[in-house]
Enzyme design. Sequence first.
Site, PDB file in Angstrom:
ATOM      1  N   HIS A  28       0.801  -1.214   0.000  1.00 49.22           N
ATOM      2  CA  HIS A  28       0.000   0.000   0.000  1.00 49.22           C
ATOM      3  C   HIS A  28       0.839   1.272   0.000  1.00 49.22           C
ATOM      4  O   HIS A  28       0.335   2.356   0.268  1.00 49.22           O
ATOM      5  CB  HIS A  28      -0.959  -0.002   1.195  1.00 49.22           C
ATOM      6  CG  HIS A  28      -1.996  -1.067   1.099  1.00 49.22           C
ATOM      7  ND1 HIS A  28      -2.712  -1.497   2.189  1.00 49.22           N
ATOM      8  CD2 HIS A  28      -2.440  -1.806   0.051  1.00 49.22           C
ATOM      9  CE1 HIS A  28      -3.552  -2.446   1.804  1.00 49.22           C
ATOM     10  NE2 HIS A  28      -3.393  -2.653   0.519  1.00 49.22           N
ATOM     11  N   SER A 100      -5.550 -10.350   9.688  1.00 46.26           N
ATOM     12  CA  SER A 100      -6.755 -11.175   9.680  1.00 46.26           C
ATOM     13  C   SER A 100      -6.876 -11.989   8.396  1.00 46.26           C
ATOM     14  O   SER A 100      -7.731 -12.856   8.298  1.00 46.26           O
ATOM     15  CB  SER A 100      -7.988 -10.284   9.818  1.00 46.26           C
ATOM     16  OG  SER A 100      -8.089  -9.434   8.681  1.00 46.26           O
ATOM     17  N   ILE A 140       1.032 -10.707  17.799  1.00 45.73           N
ATOM     18  CA  ILE A 140       2.361 -10.960  17.232  1.00 45.73           C
ATOM     19  C   ILE A 140       3.464 -10.361  18.099  1.00 45.73           C
ATOM     20  O   ILE A 140       4.529 -10.970  18.254  1.00 45.73           O
ATOM     21  CB  ILE A 140       2.442 -10.468  15.771  1.00 45.73           C
ATOM     22  CG1 ILE A 140       3.714 -11.007  15.129  1.00 45.73           C
ATOM     23  CG2 ILE A 140       2.321  -8.966  15.687  1.00 45.73           C
ATOM     24  CD1 ILE A 140       3.753 -10.869  13.634  1.00 45.73           C
TER      25      ILE A 140
END
Length: 150
Positions: A28, A100, A140
């Site tokens: 992105h 996700s 994480i």
Amino acid sequence: MGKLKAIVTQNIDGLHQMAGSKTVYELHGSVHRNYCTKCHKFFDLDSMLALDGNIPHCDKCGGVVKPDVVLYEEGLDNEVIEGAVQAIREAEVLIIGGTSLAVYPAASLIDYFKGDALVVINRDKTPRDKMADLVINEPIGTVFEQIRVE
């Protein structure tokens, strides 16, 4: 240790590079790169931060300066996608962390993995957990804090 070959990320903050990662595919884009939408002159993050909230304009042509990030309905950069796909395809082990796996097309990149072991580390279950050789349902950061390299 030289084992990490590449990182594929949707993050736009540049933290992977700040942590020392060399090959980072930013799906992105990054707020650390900015460019004039008219003449394509590049500007770094510091020059954008110095504007104090004003809309940035190019000092060369007066065009609007935009962060080099993918906005809603904009396409991803083909070279970045190709690099990410190649890195995933060539990986022996793929560690997917902190996502996700619900944002596409990024989530579909996992389909290119043909290596030996798939690891998913995410606080919540993902749609791809069944494919994984190892699933760790923890944040994480918590998992990585427990890893000790000797």
